[in-house]
Design an enzyme around this catalytic site. Structure first.
Site, PDB file in Angstrom:
ATOM      1  N   TYR A 167     104.318 105.283 -53.029  1.00 31.40           N
ATOM      2  CA  TYR A 167     103.866 104.091 -52.293  1.00 31.40           C
ATOM      3  C   TYR A 167     102.362 103.863 -52.477  1.00 31.40           C
ATOM      4  O   TYR A 167     101.902 102.739 -52.651  1.00 31.40           O
ATOM      5  CB  TYR A 167     104.205 104.216 -50.802  1.00 31.40           C
ATOM      6  CG  TYR A 167     103.571 103.130 -49.976  1.00 31.40           C
ATOM      7  CD1 TYR A 167     103.914 101.791 -50.178  1.00 31.40           C
ATOM      8  CD2 TYR A 167     102.601 103.415 -49.022  1.00 31.40           C
ATOM      9  CE1 TYR A 167     103.316 100.775 -49.448  1.00 31.40           C
ATOM     10  CE2 TYR A 167     102.001 102.411 -48.280  1.00 31.40           C
ATOM     11  CZ  TYR A 167     102.357 101.097 -48.499  1.00 31.40           C
ATOM     12  OH  TYR A 167     101.757 100.098 -47.774  1.00 31.40           O
ATOM     13  N   ARG A 240      99.063  90.884 -41.678  1.00 33.19           N
ATOM     14  CA  ARG A 240     100.127  91.169 -40.696  1.00 33.19           C
ATOM     15  C   ARG A 240     101.080  89.988 -40.552  1.00 33.19           C
ATOM     16  O   ARG A 240     102.264  90.160 -40.313  1.00 33.19           O
ATOM     17  CB  ARG A 240      99.522  91.506 -39.329  1.00 33.19           C
ATOM     18  CG  ARG A 240      98.683  92.769 -39.315  1.00 33.19           C
ATOM     19  CD  ARG A 240      99.497  94.012 -39.558  1.00 33.19           C
ATOM     20  NE  ARG A 240      98.668  95.216 -39.578  1.00 33.19           N
ATOM     21  CZ  ARG A 240      99.087  96.395 -40.017  1.00 33.19           C
ATOM     22  NH1 ARG A 240     100.327  96.546 -40.478  1.00 33.19           N
ATOM     23  NH2 ARG A 240      98.281  97.421 -40.016  1.00 33.19           N
ATOM     24  N   GLU A 345     111.195  99.536 -39.390  1.00 29.82           N
ATOM     25  CA  GLU A 345     110.218  98.477 -39.651  1.00 29.82           C
ATOM     26  C   GLU A 345     110.945  97.164 -39.435  1.00 29.82           C
ATOM     27  O   GLU A 345     112.110  97.029 -39.807  1.00 29.82           O
ATOM     28  CB  GLU A 345     109.721  98.630 -41.097  1.00 29.82           C
ATOM     29  CG  GLU A 345     108.764  97.563 -41.549  1.00 29.82           C
ATOM     30  CD  GLU A 345     108.201  97.861 -42.959  1.00 29.82           C
ATOM     31  OE1 GLU A 345     107.754  99.000 -43.209  1.00 29.82           O
ATOM     32  OE2 GLU A 345     108.242  96.949 -43.801  1.00 29.82           O
TER      33      GLU A 345
HETATM   34  C1  3EB Z   1     102.124  99.430 -42.103  1.00 30.29           C
HETATM   35  O1  3EB Z   1     101.937  98.633 -41.201  1.00 30.29           O
HETATM   36  C2  3EB Z   1     103.557  99.806 -42.320  1.00 30.29           C
HETATM   37  O2  3EB Z   1     102.466  97.781 -48.171  1.00 30.29           O
HETATM   38  O3  3EB Z   1     103.245  95.747 -48.231  1.00 30.29           O
HETATM   39  C3  3EB Z   1     104.508  97.240 -43.668  1.00 30.29           C
HETATM   40  C4  3EB Z   1     104.549  96.001 -44.322  1.00 30.29           C
HETATM   41  C5  3EB Z   1     104.000  98.344 -44.332  1.00 30.29           C
HETATM   42  C6  3EB Z   1     104.084  95.870 -45.636  1.00 30.29           C
HETATM   43  C7  3EB Z   1     103.059  96.818 -47.659  1.00 30.29           C
HETATM   44  C8  3EB Z   1     103.543  98.200 -45.645  1.00 30.29           C
HETATM   45  C9  3EB Z   1     103.570  96.977 -46.290  1.00 30.29           C
HETATM   46  O4  3EB Z   1     101.214  99.942 -42.785  1.00 30.29           O
HETATM   47  C10 3EB Z   1     103.988  99.702 -43.695  1.00 30.29           C
END
Ligand code: 3EB
Length: 352
Positions: A167, A240, A345
């Site tokens: 990741y 977000r 998630e």
């Molecule tokens: C976070 O908030 C959780 O790398 O595109 C959520 C949504 C998360 C998108 C991304 C990662 C991603 O860090 C993980």
């Protein structure tokens, strides 16, 4: 562990495709969860942009259940667990053009684009880098607006490769591509989800369009693009949420949201606490966007819930049924969350 990628980074700086001249209004955008074995469309006057198909065993399997060959379809090995039917269909109200270019399949109409690309996931940093640059090129050639929503899926997301989690490698390639393309961290990053599949290629699906964009960050969370380096050499490049407004609609695209407070995972090993924290995070984001409350959005919201452990489906579903509005469609799929200590998630689309 490379703090820098091993590949050359082209300079793609420039405006995020806003060509001059007369243009038609951006067509409207619709989303629905549809049965895998039924028709893609719900009603006359709807035209399919593309499909996110969960619940296939592998992206290399057979002809598969997507009936229309040229429709861009992201088919990922993530079993459907419960809830709404497992095929997410994006559609618009105008006929679209389907095309294929640099391994990308896309649908385009008047500044609005949905596209899908897949490529081998052996080196997630290189794969992400090349795929994002191809997406940026394609959207610029068509004069769409910025990429505002992206889904990223690939196998073994928490696995280590040459000393760095896959990741984190993916984040490195994505960051380099988007920054080379001139996407500003605090203004232009798309809403995103990045989830691990049970096998197959790296799949990226995206939406780009012309309209007014607002990046919305979560007051309870450090912006992902500002995570400290402890989470990887390049931070995750996503917002977000993105509020996308055209003269015809006003929508909130909510990124995958998990049990993170500040930058730390909260409730490790405790699915009930992770559910509550995730719902509280969604609630804070909705409030920041001026949206209604989570438990009374009705059919104005549609959610997708990714679960690391399918065996936790029943308790998590029961708990979320009290936190989300039961009238909001929810699709539960199995997928690995991109931090090893996170169990679920939730992503969503909200009509404002
Ligand atoms: C976070 O908030 C959780 O790398 O595109 C959520 C949504 C998360 C998108 C991304 C990662 C991603 O860090 C993980």
């Amino acid at each position: 562990m490379p703090a820098r990628p091993s590949f050359a980074i082209p300079d793609l700086r420039g405006p995020i495709a806003r060509p001059a001249g007369r243009r038609s209004a951006t067509p409207s955008l619709g989303q629905a969860y549809r049965p895998v074995d039924g028709p893609l469309l719900q009603a006359p006057g709807q035209y399919v942009l593309g499909v996110l198909q969960h619940g296939v065993d592998s992206d290399h399997e057979g002809p598969g259940p997507v009936p229309v060959v040229e429709v861009p379809a992201c088919r990922v090995a993530m079993p459907v667990l419960a809830g709404a039917p497992g095929r997410e269909v994006w559609f618009t109200d105008q006929p679209v053009h389907y095309g294929q270019r640099h391994g990308l399949r896309y649908a385009y109409r008047d500044g609005l684009m949905f596209g899908v690309v897949s490529c081998p996931a052996g080196e997630p940093d290189r794969a992400a880098h090349d795929a994002y640059l191809d997406i940026v090129r394609l959207t610029r050639e068509h004069g769409t607006g910025p990429i505002f929503r992206v889904w990223n899926f690939f196998p073994d997301i928490n696995g280590e490769q040459a000393g760095l989690e896959r990741y984190r490698r993916f984040c490195l390639g994505r960051y380099e591509a988007l920054s080379a393309a001139g996407y500003r961290l605090d203004a232009d990053l798309p809403a995103a989800s990045a989830v691990g599949t049970h096998g197959g290629d790296l799949w990226i699906a995206f939406l780009a369009g012309r309209g007014i964009f607002a990046q919305i960050e979560n007051p309870r969370q450090v912006s992902a693009f500002r995570y400290p380096p402890a989470y990887g050499p390049r931070s995750p490049s996503f917002s977000r949420a993105i509020r996308f407004t055209t003269p015809r609609q006003d929508r909130l695209f909510i990124s995958g949201t998990a049990s993170i407070l500040g930058h730390r995972s909260h409730g490790t090993g405790d699915p009930a606490l992770q559910c509550r924290t995730t719902a509280d995070n969604l609630q804070a984001l909705l409030a920041a966007a001026g949206a209604d409350r989570l438990d009374r959005l009705g059919e104005r919201a549609r959610w997708k819930i990714y679960l690391r452990h399918p065996r936790q489906l029943e308790p998590i579903r029961e708990q979320l049924s009290t936190l989300l509005d039961p009238a909001s469609p929810c699709l539960y799929v199995a997928g690995d969350i991109c931090r090893a200590d996170l169990l679920l998630e939730i992503e969503g689309v909200v009509d404002l």
